[in-house]
Design a protein around this motif. Structure first.
Motif, PDB file in Angstrom:
ATOM      1  N   PHE A 198     -21.960   9.084  11.922  1.00 23.23           N
ATOM      2  CA  PHE A 198     -23.465   8.733  13.275  1.00 23.23           C
ATOM      3  C   PHE A 198     -24.705   8.561  12.648  1.00 23.23           C
ATOM      4  O   PHE A 198     -24.968   7.930  13.249  1.00 23.23           O
ATOM      5  CB  PHE A 198     -22.899  10.651  14.181  1.00 23.23           C
ATOM      6  N   TYR A 241     -19.705  16.133  17.520  1.00 21.01           N
ATOM      7  CA  TYR A 241     -20.708  15.333  16.621  1.00 21.01           C
ATOM      8  C   TYR A 241     -20.430  16.975  15.476  1.00 21.01           C
ATOM      9  O   TYR A 241     -19.812  18.168  15.947  1.00 21.01           O
ATOM     10  CB  TYR A 241     -22.481  15.588  16.522  1.00 21.01           C
ATOM     11  N   SER A 264     -21.873  15.481  23.288  1.00 17.33           N
ATOM     12  CA  SER A 264     -22.222  14.188  23.699  1.00 17.33           C
ATOM     13  C   SER A 264     -22.059  14.655  25.528  1.00 17.33           C
ATOM     14  O   SER A 264     -21.660  15.583  26.155  1.00 17.33           O
ATOM     15  CB  SER A 264     -21.879  13.134  23.870  1.00 17.33           C
ATOM     16  N   ASN A 295     -10.580   8.429  15.863  1.00 22.89           N
ATOM     17  CA  ASN A 295     -11.679   7.604  15.060  1.00 22.89           C
ATOM     18  C   ASN A 295     -13.221   8.089  15.253  1.00 22.89           C
ATOM     19  O   ASN A 295     -14.166   8.332  14.755  1.00 22.89           O
ATOM     20  CB  ASN A 295     -12.044   7.285  16.862  1.00 22.89           C
ATOM     21  N   CYS A 353     -18.921  11.832  13.779  1.00 20.84           N
ATOM     22  CA  CYS A 353     -19.191  12.493  14.768  1.00 20.84           C
ATOM     23  C   CYS A 353     -17.179  11.444  15.159  1.00 20.84           C
ATOM     24  O   CYS A 353     -16.755  10.636  14.155  1.00 20.84           O
ATOM     25  CB  CYS A 353     -20.104  11.513  15.674  1.00 20.84           C
ATOM     26  N   GLY A 354     -16.458  11.746  16.397  1.00 21.59           N
ATOM     27  CA  GLY A 354     -15.492  12.024  16.829  1.00 21.59           C
ATOM     28  C   GLY A 354     -14.815  11.446  18.227  1.00 21.59           C
ATOM     29  O   GLY A 354     -15.668  12.144  18.865  1.00 21.59           O
ATOM     30  N   ASP A 355     -14.209  10.814  18.507  1.00 25.36           N
ATOM     31  CA  ASP A 355     -13.983  10.747  20.032  1.00 25.36           C
ATOM     32  C   ASP A 355     -12.769  12.248  20.472  1.00 25.36           C
ATOM     33  O   ASP A 355     -11.889  12.424  19.804  1.00 25.36           O
ATOM     34  CB  ASP A 355     -12.854   9.843  20.181  1.00 25.36           C
ATOM     35  N   TYR A 356     -13.160  12.868  21.134  1.00 24.13           N
ATOM     36  CA  TYR A 356     -12.719  14.022  21.440  1.00 24.13           C
ATOM     37  C   TYR A 356     -11.915  14.185  22.398  1.00 24.13           C
ATOM     38  O   TYR A 356     -12.778  13.746  23.629  1.00 24.13           O
ATOM     39  CB  TYR A 356     -13.643  15.097  21.316  1.00 24.13           C
ATOM     40  N   ARG A 374     -17.199  13.753  25.311  1.00 20.02           N
ATOM     41  CA  ARG A 374     -15.881  13.458  24.701  1.00 20.02           C
ATOM     42  C   ARG A 374     -16.143  12.705  23.636  1.00 20.02           C
ATOM     43  O   ARG A 374     -15.491  12.357  22.676  1.00 20.02           O
ATOM     44  CB  ARG A 374     -15.746  11.858  25.448  1.00 20.02           C
ATOM     45  N   THR A 375     -17.619  12.963  22.543  1.00 15.35           N
ATOM     46  CA  THR A 375     -17.457  12.580  21.531  1.00 15.35           C
ATOM     47  C   THR A 375     -17.989  14.182  20.845  1.00 15.35           C
ATOM     48  O   THR A 375     -19.578  14.776  21.363  1.00 15.35           O
ATOM     49  CB  THR A 375     -18.975  11.980  21.271  1.00 15.35           C
TER      50      THR A 375
END
Length: 305
Positions: free
Chosen positions: A200, A173, A166, A196, A184-187, A170-171
């Protein structure tokens, strides 16, 4: 920028490279060049649209993916090693320097596949399971100057793809191409952590998602291997636009051009029989579609120090 999902444009051939497995395309805005790989031919490709010049280099191993470096060099994720290539020059050999071995304990059971730099100067990529094992042998990794190679806390993967980030970085994919969905996840780039993890986008028609990029508006462009298309997904996962790719198996997307005004899509000839290739001789080329100026953003670069 969006033409709406009902308006399907068709990309045109830009480079008749006829790669067996074209992949990993990136745009170098400093040099105004495209780079991509033909994995199965162990070859790095370069094309400068302004001068219509194209060059390629043979490599000692298949090249799964690559990234631009902040000093002008290239980071190459070869099948079993991560190497630096000094800034390529047409007609000159590549000078390679090895940084790390890649899953040496697994031998030829795995190789590098898709990857891109995150927005903090780290390289994130995946390894492909070549055996068909269950669970698969592939994994996702982060490679950085500060920490070296760190495995991301994600499940084992068969064919890692769609790795991109993103706009705020912070996201993450990503996908496993064997499943028709993009996750997707919180990176956390500093901790090499992903949390999380969620769906997506579900890929329409059960088609196989392949390589992706994120545009200036935070939309995800995904090449769909057996779908003859590239699809633009809004940040909420809805389909925003579909672009038809007229030949080959679409494999990866990038947005480049002098004004970040062109969508580029690599394709492959792999899995096409003689009859299919006779009908589509330009399969394996790079295809392009004009976009509005400013549609893309500079590719993140690997931090070398």
């Amino acid at each position: 920028m969006s033409a709406g999902r009902d308006a399907i444009a068709t990309a045109a051939l830009a480079v008749d490279s006829r790669c067996q497995l074209g992949e990993g395309i990136v745009w170098d805005e400093r040099a105004q060049r495209l780079y991509w790989t033909d994995i199965l031919s162990s070859r790095l490709w370069m094309h400068a649209p302004a001068s219509h010049t194209t060059h390629s280099w043979d490599l000692p191993e298949p090249l799964g993916c690559l990234a631009l470096c902040d000093d002008g060099d290239l980071l190459l994720a070869l099948a079993k090693s991560i190497r630096i290539a000094q800034a390529p020059r047409a007609g000159a050999p590549l000078a390679l320097r090895t940084l790390a071995a890649l899953e040496p304990e697994l031998g030829r059971d795995t190789r590098s596949n898709d990857g891109r730099c995150d927005r903090h100067g780290n390289f994130v990529f995946g390894t492909k399971d070549e055996t068909g094992a269950a669970p698969p042998l592939g994994g996702f990794y982060q490679f950085s100057h500060a920490h070296g190679l760190r495995r991301l806390p994600l499940p084992p993967v068969a064919i890692p793809n769609s790795i991109c980030f993103s706009p705020d970085g912070r996201t993450l994919y990503f996908c496993d191409t064997v499943a028709p969905r993009i996750l997707c996840g919180d990176y956390d780039p500093d901790a090499a952590a992903v949390a999380n993890v969620r769906v997506f986008a579900e890929v329409e028609g059960g088609k196989a998602p392949d390589g992706s990029t994120v545009d200036a508006e935070g939309f995800v462009w995904n090449a769909q291997w057996d779908g003859a298309r590239a699809v633009r997904y809004a940040p909420d996962g809805r389909v925003d636009r579909v672009v038809a790719i007229p030949a080959g198996m679409p494999s990866c997307c990038a947005i480049g051009g002098a004004g970040f005004d062109t969508l580029y899509v690599t394709t492959a000839r792999e899995e096409m029989d003689a009859d299919a290739l006779a009908r589509a001789p330009t399969a394996g080329g790079v295809f392009a579609l004009p976009l509005a100026a400013g549609s893309g953003r500079p590719e993140p670069r690997f931090r070398t120090s």
